[in-house]
Write an enzyme that holds these catalytic residues in place. Sequence first.
Site, PDB file in Angstrom:
ATOM      1  N   CYS A   2       0.881  -1.208   0.186  1.00 14.15           N
ATOM      2  CA  CYS A   2       0.102   0.060   0.059  1.00 14.15           C
ATOM      3  C   CYS A   2       0.946   1.360   0.041  1.00 14.15           C
ATOM      4  CB  CYS A   2      -0.697   0.061   1.183  1.00 14.15           C
ATOM      5  SG  CYS A   2      -1.730  -1.419   1.561  1.00 14.15           S
ATOM      6  N   ARG A  27       1.456   1.460  -5.947  1.00 12.12           N
ATOM      7  CA  ARG A  27       1.608   0.541  -4.904  1.00 12.12           C
ATOM      8  C   ARG A  27       0.455  -0.164  -4.621  1.00 12.12           C
ATOM      9  NH1 ARG A  27       6.347   2.039  -2.350  1.00 12.12           N
ATOM     10  NH2 ARG A  27       5.984   0.618  -0.432  1.00 12.12           N
ATOM     11  N   TRP A  71      -3.604  -2.114  -1.627  1.00 11.55           N
ATOM     12  CA  TRP A  71      -3.580  -3.039  -2.137  1.00 11.55           C
ATOM     13  C   TRP A  71      -4.090  -4.318  -1.254  1.00 11.55           C
ATOM     14  CZ3 TRP A  71      -0.989  -7.979  -1.860  1.00 11.55           C
ATOM     15  CH2 TRP A  71      -0.943  -8.867  -2.984  1.00 11.55           C
ATOM     16  N   ASN A  97       1.015   0.238   6.059  1.00 14.90           N
ATOM     17  CA  ASN A  97       1.382  -0.726   4.819  1.00 14.90           C
ATOM     18  C   ASN A  97       2.109  -1.973   5.481  1.00 14.90           C
ATOM     19  OD1 ASN A  97       2.461  -1.756   2.501  1.00 14.90           O
ATOM     20  ND2 ASN A  97       3.948  -0.117   2.615  1.00 14.90           N
ATOM     21  N   GLY A  98       1.788  -2.919   5.355  1.00 14.94           N
ATOM     22  CA  GLY A  98       2.406  -4.270   5.942  1.00 14.94           C
ATOM     23  C   GLY A  98       1.323  -5.252   6.013  1.00 14.94           C
ATOM     24  N   GLU A 465      10.542 -13.251 -20.114  1.00  8.71           N
ATOM     25  CA  GLU A 465       9.916 -11.516 -19.874  1.00  8.71           C
ATOM     26  C   GLU A 465       9.008 -11.305 -20.793  1.00  8.71           C
ATOM     27  OE1 GLU A 465      10.594  -9.678 -17.304  1.00  8.71           O
ATOM     28  OE2 GLU A 465      10.055  -7.806 -18.257  1.00  8.71           O
ATOM     29  N   LYS A 469       5.297  -9.962 -19.355  1.00 11.46           N
ATOM     30  CA  LYS A 469       5.011  -8.432 -19.795  1.00 11.46           C
ATOM     31  C   LYS A 469       3.508  -8.594 -20.185  1.00 11.46           C
ATOM     32  CE  LYS A 469       7.232  -6.458 -17.921  1.00 11.46           C
ATOM     33  NZ  LYS A 469       8.116  -6.293 -17.092  1.00 11.46           N
ATOM     34  N   GLU A 472       0.913  -9.647 -18.011  1.00 10.85           N
ATOM     35  CA  GLU A 472       0.834  -8.622 -16.940  1.00 10.85           C
ATOM     36  C   GLU A 472      -0.298  -7.621 -17.390  1.00 10.85           C
ATOM     37  OE1 GLU A 472       4.678  -7.087 -16.014  1.00 10.85           O
ATOM     38  OE2 GLU A 472       3.973  -6.559 -13.996  1.00 10.85           O
ATOM     39  N   HIS A 488       8.261 -30.385 -26.099  1.00 11.66           N
ATOM     40  CA  HIS A 488       8.199 -31.436 -25.019  1.00 11.66           C
ATOM     41  C   HIS A 488       6.719 -31.251 -24.238  1.00 11.66           C
ATOM     42  CE1 HIS A 488      12.041 -33.036 -25.656  1.00 11.66           C
ATOM     43  NE2 HIS A 488      12.503 -31.731 -25.625  1.00 11.66           N
ATOM     44  N   LYS A 587       3.315  -2.268  -7.870  1.00 10.67           N
ATOM     45  CA  LYS A 587       4.643  -2.222  -7.964  1.00 10.67           C
ATOM     46  C   LYS A 587       5.450  -2.848  -7.175  1.00 10.67           C
ATOM     47  CE  LYS A 587       7.707  -0.147 -10.725  1.00 10.67           C
ATOM     48  NZ  LYS A 587       7.739  -0.924 -12.190  1.00 10.67           N
TER      49      LYS A 587
HETATM   50  C1  AGP Z   1       7.337  -6.741 -13.443  1.00 11.43           C
HETATM   51  O1  AGP Z   1       6.729  -6.148 -14.667  1.00 11.43           O
HETATM   52  C2  AGP Z   1       6.587  -7.057 -12.357  1.00 11.43           C
HETATM   53  N1  AGP Z   1       5.811  -5.914 -11.871  1.00 11.43           N
HETATM   54  C3  AGP Z   1       7.240  -7.995 -11.368  1.00 11.43           C
HETATM   55  O2  AGP Z   1       7.436  -9.082 -11.665  1.00 11.43           O
HETATM   56  C4  AGP Z   1       8.291  -7.468 -10.370  1.00 11.43           C
HETATM   57  O3  AGP Z   1       9.650  -7.431 -11.356  1.00 11.43           O
HETATM   58  C5  AGP Z   1       8.628  -8.341  -9.301  1.00 11.43           C
HETATM   59  O4  AGP Z   1       7.634  -7.872  -8.278  1.00 11.43           O
HETATM   60  C6  AGP Z   1      10.101  -7.821  -8.578  1.00 11.43           C
HETATM   61  O5  AGP Z   1      10.017  -6.630  -8.029  1.00 11.43           O
HETATM   62  P1  AGP Z   1      11.323  -5.807  -7.808  1.00 11.43           P
HETATM   63  O6  AGP Z   1      12.392  -5.836  -8.660  1.00 11.43           O
HETATM   64  O7  AGP Z   1      11.006  -4.616  -7.166  1.00 11.43           O
HETATM   65  O8  AGP Z   1      11.965  -6.846  -6.578  1.00 11.43           O
END
Ligand code: AGP
Length: 592
Positions: A2, A27, A71, A97-98, A465, A469, A472, A488, A587
Amino acid sequence: MCGIIGYIGNREAQAILFNCMSRLEYRGYDSCGIAIGGKNIHSIKNKGRVIELQENAPRIEGTLGIGHTRWATHGTPNAVNAHPHFDCHGKIAVVHNGIITNYLQLIRKLKNKGHEFVSETDSELIPHLIEEYYCGDLQDAVEKALDEIEGTLAIIVLKEDIEELIASRRNSPLVIGIAENEVFVASDVPAIVEFTNKIVYLEDGDTARISKDKIRIKRNEVTITPVINEINVTKTEIEKNGFDHFMLKEIREEPEIIEQSLDMLTNEKNIDEYRQVIREVSDISIIGCGTSYHAGLVGKYIIEEALGIPVRVELASELNHRHRMIIPDLTIAITQSGETADVLVPLKKLHQCQAHTTVITNVYGSTASRISDSVLYTHAGPEISVAATKTFIAQLLELYKITFYSSIIDTDSRMYAHKELMCISEKVKQMLENDVQFQRCGEFLSEHNEVFFIGRGINFPIALEGALKLKEISYIHAEGYAGGEIKHGPFALLDENTPVIALLTRDGTRDAMISNIKEIQARKSPVIVISDSQDKDIDGITDAVITVPQVPYLFSPIVNTIAVQLIAYYGAKFKGCPIDNPRNLAKTVTVE
Ligand code: AGP
């Protein structure tokens, strides 16, 4: 996950809180709320985005207040579960937050004492516990309450009739920003950079008593003099600057980030930092999550090929639950935010075992940076879009630099790498100009529900990746596979509705990859090849070709990554998705 914000000063708090909260939304953005202090506390909260709350909010007068973007962890996103939370009498408001791990036990205890709870959250117990301990000194009550709470937290506390905020952190980030007769408290620097560049980083366990002209920080029972850092994040770095989305803006910044990263090598002191990372080590482990984990996988190829040192790459979230931790000579933790709980837990364990650790992070003063032996900052500037793009490229650059500037590499290899890296940013700029090929591919993918990305060797992680992406931000189900692995098992899923994006590079994997592409085509899947050359070898075996600049094999992940980032971006754009804030994500993932 959060975002929390506090303000105390001479201006109306409401507008300032909303402004900062909109910058903290990356966040968490499922619900939000504010509380404004003074003689009484007035609060408004709601499900949904900050802008919705702001547009419907009555004017609340007051020059101190707290705010929260959520969040959800405990309880669904709704107005009741949104923060701030209150004690029984609505006199103490808290944003948190936590995660509180002993919340059931504490709530039971408080209920037995007559406290009534309205939400499903763990956070609500905090104001109730503070109320229990309050005997005229808010800071004292907060400290006593925190002594009972287990878990992670950053909190800001507001009490009616008191012109002060109390802030504290344990394993969740919190910074204080100081301006003329006003003070800000926030989960991160970009939230408040519009108002001040004078930042105090709180450490774990710190409690701060904050009035508009004074900050007293208590650390280990002693009041310390706050260290004020002048940071150089500018407002333009946190604005879209004419782009539709932060993600596109951040991808467009990549050539500049490459240049800046290489500019660091003109300073002997910086070069020395890179020389120190990989020295006499016989094994290396790289840990990270999500995109940062993929950077680690690329790092394995770079380090093993250039230096011949074995590298193990671990998902940090998996490492946490091992019964036995194998400690290598060097662990490199990669984390953009520096606050990912899944990374911090093993990093702390390694630190306790006196294992040697280096962190690659983008956030100055982040928790990861403070619990490692050395830190390499990626200097990519604030990344606002939830999808990591420019920070991934910046992480790769750090991995190249620690490899090719290591004290154990031969001079020829270093000079060759340096020369080639210096040309890459220009090539990337040209590639970004030819945007149409990515748009077309994105549009095509947006009409499908399943997509595969395949790559071999150093580009296998880029296939992973690309798939991450795309899923996501566009919600299209995507899988990344090693070119040789797709037969496979995943072959069973291929048909004319399942496009495959194949990364084809002029290197030792090229012929094998061409065979894989032919095999896929025989299963009727549309194949789009991302290739650094277009020749007769791929004529007739692909439905479309996206060309990327030719660069040496070891550096091909840079150009291929940018290609898959753009494809994912346009795929999501054609589908009309909320690209910068995808559903259910945040994030900075500060929970395990
Ligand atoms: C990436 O697009 C993602 N949002 C996610 O996988 C991110 O890379 C992951 O949560 C790790 O975050 P960090 O690099 O801040 O540790």
